[in-house]
Structures are given as structure tokens and as C-alpha cells.
Design a protein around this motif. Structure first.
Motif, PDB file in Angstrom:
ATOM      1  N   ALA A  83      38.250  62.129  47.530  1.00  0.00           N
ATOM      2  CA  ALA A  83      37.661  63.404  47.953  1.00  0.00           C
ATOM      3  C   ALA A  83      37.752  63.495  49.472  1.00  0.00           C
ATOM      4  CB  ALA A  83      36.202  63.475  47.507  1.00  0.00           C
ATOM      5  N   PRO A  84      38.157  64.678  49.995  1.00  0.00           N
ATOM      6  CA  PRO A  84      38.237  64.797  51.444  1.00  0.00           C
ATOM      7  C   PRO A  84      36.849  64.665  52.072  1.00  0.00           C
ATOM      8  CG  PRO A  84      38.623  66.917  50.382  1.00  0.00           C
ATOM      9  CD  PRO A  84      38.504  65.911  49.296  1.00  0.00           C
ATOM     10  N   ASN A  85      36.784  64.133  53.268  1.00  0.00           N
ATOM     11  CA  ASN A  85      35.541  64.006  54.039  1.00  0.00           C
ATOM     12  C   ASN A  85      34.546  62.983  53.500  1.00  0.00           C
ATOM     13  OD1 ASN A  85      36.513  66.185  55.516  1.00  0.00           O
ATOM     14  ND2 ASN A  85      35.480  67.636  54.168  1.00  0.00           N
ATOM     15  N   ALA A  86      34.914  62.231  52.459  1.00  0.00           N
ATOM     16  CA  ALA A  86      33.961  61.238  51.961  1.00  0.00           C
ATOM     17  C   ALA A  86      33.983  60.030  52.889  1.00  0.00           C
ATOM     18  CB  ALA A  86      34.336  60.822  50.549  1.00  0.00           C
ATOM     19  N   ARG A  87      32.798  59.473  53.165  1.00  0.00           N
ATOM     20  CA  ARG A  87      32.758  58.252  53.971  1.00  0.00           C
ATOM     21  C   ARG A  87      31.525  57.451  53.602  1.00  0.00           C
ATOM     22  NH1 ARG A  87      29.243  59.449  58.258  1.00  0.00           N
ATOM     23  NH2 ARG A  87      28.611  61.596  58.045  1.00  0.00           N
ATOM     24  N   VAL A  88      31.514  56.191  53.998  1.00  0.00           N
ATOM     25  CA  VAL A  88      30.357  55.350  53.694  1.00  0.00           C
ATOM     26  C   VAL A  88      29.882  54.675  54.961  1.00  0.00           C
ATOM     27  CG1 VAL A  88      31.147  54.840  51.360  1.00  0.00           C
ATOM     28  CG2 VAL A  88      31.736  53.296  53.209  1.00  0.00           C
ATOM     29  N   GLU A  89      28.610  54.267  54.910  1.00  0.00           N
ATOM     30  CA  GLU A  89      28.078  53.348  55.908  1.00  0.00           C
ATOM     31  C   GLU A  89      27.498  52.192  55.131  1.00  0.00           C
ATOM     32  OE1 GLU A  89      25.178  55.550  58.094  1.00  0.00           O
ATOM     33  OE2 GLU A  89      26.698  56.891  58.931  1.00  0.00           O
ATOM     34  N   GLY A  90      27.532  51.005  55.733  1.00  0.00           N
ATOM     35  CA  GLY A  90      26.982  49.854  55.044  1.00  0.00           C
ATOM     36  C   GLY A  90      28.085  48.887  54.689  1.00  0.00           C
ATOM     37  N   LYS A  91      27.735  47.909  53.867  1.00  0.00           N
ATOM     38  CA  LYS A  91      28.656  46.800  53.641  1.00  0.00           C
ATOM     39  C   LYS A  91      28.793  46.546  52.150  1.00  0.00           C
ATOM     40  CE  LYS A  91      29.425  42.770  56.521  1.00  0.00           C
ATOM     41  NZ  LYS A  91      28.772  41.674  57.251  1.00  0.00           N
ATOM     42  N   VAL A  92      30.040  46.332  51.710  1.00  0.00           N
ATOM     43  CA  VAL A  92      30.272  45.891  50.342  1.00  0.00           C
ATOM     44  C   VAL A  92      31.138  44.644  50.409  1.00  0.00           C
ATOM     45  CG1 VAL A  92      31.237  46.460  48.090  1.00  0.00           C
ATOM     46  CG2 VAL A  92      30.163  48.245  49.459  1.00  0.00           C
ATOM     47  N   MET A  93      30.585  43.512  49.957  1.00  0.00           N
ATOM     48  CA  MET A  93      31.332  42.255  50.015  1.00  0.00           C
ATOM     49  C   MET A  93      31.823  41.893  48.616  1.00  0.00           C
ATOM     50  SD  MET A  93      31.054  41.331  53.202  1.00  0.00           S
ATOM     51  CE  MET A  93      31.479  39.583  53.244  1.00  0.00           C
ATOM     52  N   LEU A  94      33.122  41.576  48.533  1.00  0.00           N
ATOM     53  CA  LEU A  94      33.676  41.082  47.280  1.00  0.00           C
ATOM     54  C   LEU A  94      33.869  39.588  47.502  1.00  0.00           C
ATOM     55  CD1 LEU A  94      34.926  41.871  44.516  1.00  0.00           C
ATOM     56  CD2 LEU A  94      37.103  42.019  45.681  1.00  0.00           C
ATOM     57  N   ASP A  95      33.004  38.766  46.885  1.00  0.00           N
ATOM     58  CA  ASP A  95      32.863  37.361  47.282  1.00  0.00           C
ATOM     59  C   ASP A  95      32.677  37.296  48.797  1.00  0.00           C
ATOM     60  OD1 ASP A  95      32.729  36.374  44.798  1.00  0.00           O
ATOM     61  OD2 ASP A  95      34.686  35.404  44.781  1.00  0.00           O
ATOM     62  N   ASP A  96      33.669  36.802  49.545  1.00  0.00           N
ATOM     63  CA  ASP A  96      33.422  36.710  50.980  1.00  0.00           C
ATOM     64  C   ASP A  96      34.239  37.714  51.789  1.00  0.00           C
ATOM     65  OD1 ASP A  96      35.720  35.591  50.287  1.00  0.00           O
ATOM     66  OD2 ASP A  96      35.492  33.721  51.417  1.00  0.00           O
ATOM     67  N   GLN A  97      34.825  38.714  51.098  1.00  0.00           N
ATOM     68  CA  GLN A  97      35.619  39.687  51.844  1.00  0.00           C
ATOM     69  C   GLN A  97      34.918  41.037  51.899  1.00  0.00           C
ATOM     70  OE1 GLN A  97      39.945  39.493  50.600  1.00  0.00           O
ATOM     71  NE2 GLN A  97      38.939  38.521  48.863  1.00  0.00           N
ATOM     72  N   ASP A  98      34.918  41.634  53.083  1.00  0.00           N
ATOM     73  CA  ASP A  98      34.320  42.956  53.237  1.00  0.00           C
ATOM     74  C   ASP A  98      35.368  44.010  52.858  1.00  0.00           C
ATOM     75  OD1 ASP A  98      33.159  45.271  53.963  1.00  0.00           O
ATOM     76  OD2 ASP A  98      32.727  44.702  56.046  1.00  0.00           O
ATOM     77  N   ILE A  99      35.099  44.796  51.802  1.00  0.00           N
ATOM     78  CA  ILE A  99      36.131  45.752  51.374  1.00  0.00           C
ATOM     79  C   ILE A  99      36.225  46.949  52.325  1.00  0.00           C
ATOM     80  CG2 ILE A  99      35.811  45.082  48.957  1.00  0.00           C
ATOM     81  CD1 ILE A  99      34.694  47.922  48.481  1.00  0.00           C
TER      82      ILE A  99
END
Lengths: 364, 259
Positions: free
Chosen positions: B57-73
Motif C-alpha cells: 500500500a502506498p504511504n504505509a510505514r512502521v515505527e518500532g522493531k521486529v526481530m526475526l531471531d537476531d535479525q532486524d527485518i
């Protein structure tokens, strides 16, 4: 409805005819009524016109249709309901309009076929007009077929990639002002008169190659100016029809956007895109004015070279033959017209095959 | 193979509109986590933010952190395409590719990425994935037939086969049964129970019985009010959520006394 209710109520009060059994069929004309009425009206008007000695097909058609429409509406209003009467009236009007729309089409095809076959044979299709004087009983359209195929082919070669990629940009990537500007200019380009496209290329060629340069490539460029907006428009619509779910399914498998477009979106839309492109080709293959200006109208020899010398094409051939005005010229013009129609039909046939072959399949 | 997802302080925006506010949770590997909540409470948006699908979707964005094991996606140089190869997704409506056969649909992940597969390798992947999706017996004799000719439930299992064929670490399911009949739903639920041995699974559902049946953990999302962002209200063992939740809001929702 109203009529029926009235009848049954008078029946019930005892002073009318025996009470009528109300069924689902009460108050509707039998199915054969409309065709029977039409046949009856046709016989009567035909007979009358013959008796008066003024029979002609248009007169007969007009009288029959008008009388039938009036009668069927009145009969329906009397026996059936007002709603059904309107339905029958509109049905009659719609069929009449359909018939009217078909008249020129059938008449055109019939005339072209009848006049065209006089001269259309293997000889006509395989020789050029090289060394043939206008009134000589010889010569053919091979050079014009060559020109039409070369010019239209080159125009398609230029327009299809540009048009298709513009459409992909507009649907998949475009945002904001650039997208709006492109959409606007494509719309404007759709409305360019073909002669203006021809003049544009004449001016362009004058700048690059000097005044009076006419060749097949100039014609092809003029045709692409006309063709690109049509390709963009139809491809855009078709690509937009591809469900977003398929794009998402592809993204979710870790497929990059460009591969999603190339391998999911385009194959799904290929049937519509092919049809759209064929329509665009059919739109320009019959163009005459820009080709007279750019590719010349006096070539008589076979010329496969787009970049050297004048090039005849079928529409221009028809035009120049008709201008000469002898009987033999008219025969050649009709035969060339039939050839052009056959080429377009062949293209559509191929397009159908392509779409059927590539279209999404739902069999079990 | 299965990986843990750690979400901390995740906000999701569509332009100026904040759709999801401040969600933190841990999604355990080799377990099923269900997201429940009323429509529009942001659970699907949150799910899509876990593999960066919301970016479609255009203009979608996030703030915060999502870690997949030890990698930040969401680390600056991470390509969303690489994230989606690790975290697969199954959608609400079955969406097999209409131009492809059943066979090609299963190996679509490799085919669309221009990977060269040997014939036997491809056959192996197809058979293993279709077995994995409990579909092999039903389609093994017509692998070359179009995928769109299957029934809705079969199509959805085909989509699951397609998703597990690329061997992701996590499988996200966005209401995978809402377009299916009870028999097909049962087949998918059995499949989820089997898949959780190897995958981390997140499932969004409107069906609370389904959440209770298939999941180990349940997260309840709700809106603070009309036009306000969705929030995570409570997340716990599924048993606990459905028997004695800590929050009043959760209890109201699962017992049907809403609002």
C-alpha cells in the motif's frame, strides 16, 4: 393486471360472462403472438405496396416496422398490462436500432466482397504496378501489400514496447503528478487527427533529412504517433484488471516487483493485451492521409526498404486508383479494399488464437 | 528452521493515519499464535507488517522493531523481498496463479524467481510440499491441470503448499478459512497442527472456536475507539485467554458481550 382484475370482478358480480378462471397465464399474450403479428403485418404491407405499385425494400421495411410497433404496443396495453406494453415497445425499438446498425455494416461487407472478387486473384496479389499504365488490363497490389506490412509492422514494432511499458508504468509504478501528466497527454494524443500526425512527421523529416524526403519509415513513425495512445489505453485497462491478490501472492513468495510484473501480471493479462494491440493495429492499418504525406503516393514498384524511396500501401493505393477514375481503376480499388479487410480479419484470427493459447485456464 | 519473532513498540501508519499502536509481543517458534479481535482493529495490518507486505500500500510505514531471531527485518539495508522469502503468507481468499498448472503453482516461488530447478529436484519439492499441505492424494494424477480448477478448499491448500515450497521460517495466515466450508476448514486446521512441528505460525481469525482449537498463544486486539488506532489488549496462553483472561475487554469479546 388491471384489466384482468376488472374482468374477474365483473364476472364475480354475475352480470358479465361466466367467471374467468385466474391462472398464471391470465392477461398475457401467447408466445407466438409477436412473431405472428410481425409476419401478418409484413404480408399485409407487402401486399398493399404491390397493389399500389410502389414496392421497394426500404419503404416496405419502414411501414412494416412502424405498423408492427404500434400494433403490438396497443394490443399489449389492451390485453396485458402497461408495464408489458412498455416492454414490448422498447423491445421493438431496440431490435429496430440493432437492425439499423447492422444495415451499413452488412451492406459494406457485401459491396466490398462483390466488387472486390472481380479482380482479386493470385495474379492481382502477386504483381506490382511497375510498368503498368493506369488503364492497362494488368498490374496488382503486391507492392502495396508489401508497403502496408512493412509500414504497419515497423509502426507496431515501435509502438507496442513504448505503449506497453507506459501502461505498466501507469498501473504498477506511477504515482502523483507524473502519472497524471502522462494520463492526460495520452488522452490528448488519442484525439490527434491523423493528418496532423502526418504533418508532424513531415516537419520532423524536413529537419533531419531535408525537404521532400518521403520514405516508409516516415509513414511508420506517423502511424506510431496514432498507435501509441491506443496501445497505452487498452493495455492499461487490461493490466488494471489483474487482481491485486495475484501480485500479493507473488510478493509473499519473495518475488521482486519486476519479476512479478513480467511473470505474473503480464501472462495473466496477455489475452486482453493481445486484443488491445490488434485493435490498435487495425486502427492504423487503414490510415491514408498521413501515409500520402509521409510515404508518398506514387510508388509503383516493390520496395521492402523502409529507409529508401516512396512506399505504396493499400489505403493509399485505393485512394490513388479511385482518383484516376476509369473502370479498371475502380476494380483495382475494390479488390485492394477487399485485400485490406482480409488482412485485418487474418490479424484478428491470429490474435484470437494467441489469446486462447495464453489465457488463464480453468479446466479440471 | 522455525524462527522466533520479537516485536517491540511497533506502530503502523497508512500516511497520517495510525492503524496499529505500540504492539510488543514474542511469537514462539514451533507454535501457533492466533490474533483475534473485531474487524478493523489492525490485526491483519499487524500481520502484514511482520513480513513487510503492508508496504504494497502506498504511504504505509512502521515505527518500532521486529526481530526475526537476531535479525532486524526493518534494518535500513534489508530488502523486503528477502524478508518475504523467510516469512511466507497465506491469504484470506485462495489465490493460485490462474496461468499456471497445479505443479507450476507449487514451484512458483522458484520459477518466478528464475531459479533453475532440475526435473527430479522440482518433482521432489512438488511432492513434498503437496504432502505437507495434505493435498497430494487428491491431485497427484492431475498435476498438469490448471490450479484454478480445484475447489476452494483445495485451492487454499495449494496456496499453503506453494508457501511452504520455498521453505520459509515463519508462515503467516490471514483468515485462511474464512472463504471455506466447514470440511475444508477442518482440513486446513489439521494441516496447521501438523505444520507447527516445523514452522512458526501466526493466524488471524474471526472464528474464536478456531483460535481455541488450533493455537497455543492468543493475542487479542481492539480499537480504543472509532478512528483511533488498534492496540494489543492482551496476549497469553490460549487456554488462559479463553477461560480467565486478565482484562475485562477480552472477556467481553470472547463471551460475546461486546462494548
Amino acid at each position: 393486471m388491471t384489466t384482468t382484475t376488472k374482468k374477474s370482478s365483473t364476472g364475480a358480480s354475475g352480470d358479465g360472462p361466466a367467471p374467468m378462471q385466474r391462472t398464471l397465464l391470465t392477461g398475457s399474450l401467447p408466445r407466438y403472438f409477436a412473431p405472428a403479428l410481425l409476419a401478418g403485418v409484413a404480408i399485409v404491407t407487402g401486399g398493399l405496396l404491390f397493389a399500389l405499385g410502389t414496392f421497394s425494400i426500404p419503404l416496405f421495411a419502414v411501414f412494416t416496422v412502424v405498423t408492427y410497433t404500434v400494433l403490438v404496443t396497443l394490443a399489449s396495453a389492451r390485453i396485458e398490462s402497461g408495464r408489458k406494453a412498455k416492454d414490448r415497445l422498447v423491445t421493438a425499438v431496440v431490435y429496430t436500432c440493432f437492425g439499423l446498425a447492422m444495415v451499413p455494416l452488412i451492406s459494406l461487407l457485401w459491396t466490398v466482397a462483390r466488387m472486390g472478387v472481380v479482380r482479386l486473384d493470385g495474379y492481382f496479389l502477386t504483381v506490382s504496378m511497375n510498368g503498368v499504365t493506369p488503364t492497362m488490363d494488368a498490374g496488382g497490389v503486391y507492392h502495396a501489400i508489401v508497403g502496408t506490412i512493412a509500414i504497419t509492422g515497423f509502426a507496431a514494432l515501435v509502438s507496442i514496447p513504448i505503449g506497453l511499458m507506459t501502461a505498466i508504468y501507469l498501473v504498477e509504478y506511477g504515482r502523483g503528478r507524473l502519472k497524471n501528466a502522462i494520463t492526460f497527454f495520452v488522452d490528448v494524443m488519442t484525439g490527434i487527427p491523423s493528418i496532423v500526425a502526418g504533418l508532424f512527421v513531415v516537419a520532423l523529416w524536413m529537419v533531419f533529412f531535408g525537404p521532400g524526403t518521403t520514405n516508409g519509415a516516415a509513414g511508420a513513425v506517423a502511424l506510431s504517433v496514432l498507435m501509441i495512445p491506443v496501445v497505452v489505453r487498452s493495455c492499461e485497462e487490461m493490466i488494471r484488471l489483474v487482481p491485486n491478490e495475484l501480485r500479493e501472492a507473488s510478493y509473499a513468495l519473495g518475488v521482486p516487483k519486476w519479476l512479478t510484473v513480467v511473470k505474473v501480471v503480464l501472462p495473466t493479462a496477455i489475452a486482453g493485451i493481445t486484443t488491445g494491440i490488434m485493435l490498435a493495429i487495425a486502427r492504423v492499418i487503414g490510415e491514408t492521409a498521413p501515409l500520402i504525406l509521409t510515404a508518398g503516393s506514387s510508388a509503383v514498384a516493390i520496395n521492402w526498404n523502409l529507409f529508401d524511396g516512396q512506399m505504396m500501401s493499400l489505403p493509399v493505393f485505393i485512394y490513388s486508383q479511385v482518383r484516376m477514375g476509369d473502370a479498371i481503376n475502380y476494380e483495382r480499388a475494390w479488390a485492394a479494399a477487399l485485400t485490406l479487410i482480409l488482412i485485418v480479419m487474418l490479424l484478428f484470427f491470429v490474435a484470437r488464437l494467441v489469446s486462447r493459447f495464453f489465457a488463464p485456464k480453468f479446466g479440471r | 528452521m522455525a524462527k522466533r519473532i520479537d516485536v517491540s513498540g511497533l506502530h503502523v501508519y497508512y500516511g497520517d493515519f495510525k492503524a496499529v499502536e505500540d504492539v510488543s509481543m514474542t511469537i514462539e517458534p514451533r507454535a501457533v499464535t492466533a490474533f483475534i479481535g473485531s474487524s478493523g482493529c489492525g490485526k491483519s495490518t499487524f500481520l502484514r507488517a511482520l513480513n513487510r507486505m503492508h508496504e504494497v500500500a502506498p504511504n504505509a510505514r512502521v515505527e518500532g522493531k521486529v526481530m526475526l531471531d537476531d535479525q532486524d527485518i526493518y534494518a535500513p539495508d534489508v530488502d523486503p523481498v528477502a524478508v518475504r522469502r523467510e516469512i511466507g503468507m497465506v491469504f484470506q481468499r485462495p489465490n493460485p496463479f490462474p496461468t499456471m498448472s497445479i505443479y507450476d503453482n507449487v514451484i512458483a516461488g522458484a520459477k518466478l524467481n528464475n531459479q533453475r530447478l532440475g526435473r527430479t529436484e522440482a518433482d521432489d519439492i512438488v511432492e513434498r510440499s503437496l504432502h505437507g499441505a495434505n493435498l497430494w492424494e487428491e491431485v497427484k494424477d492431475r498435476l498438469s491441470k490448471p490450479g484454478a480448477g480445484l475447489s476452494g478448499g483445495q485451492q487454499q491448500r495449494l496456496c499453503i503448499a506453494r508457501a511452504i515450497a520455498v521453505e520459509p521460517a515463519v508462515l503467516l495466515m490471514d483468515e485462511p478459512c474464512s472463504a471455506l466450508d466447514p470440511i475444508s476448514t477442518l482440513a486446513i486446521e489439521d494441516l496447521i497442527a501438523k505444520l507447527k512441528e516445523n514452522y512458526t505460525i501466526c493466524i488471524v481469525t474471526h472464528n474464536m472456536q478456531q483460535a481455541a482449537r488450533v493455537s497455543d498463544q492468543t493475542a487479542f486486539f481492539n480499537l480504543a475507539g472509532t478512528g483511533k488506532p488498534g492496540r494489543l489488549i492482551e496476549m497469553d496462553e490460549t487456554n488462559k485467554i479463553f477461560t480467565k483472561p486478565d482484562k475485562k475487554e477480552t472477556e467481553n469479546y470472547i463471551t460475546g458481550r461486546f462494548g
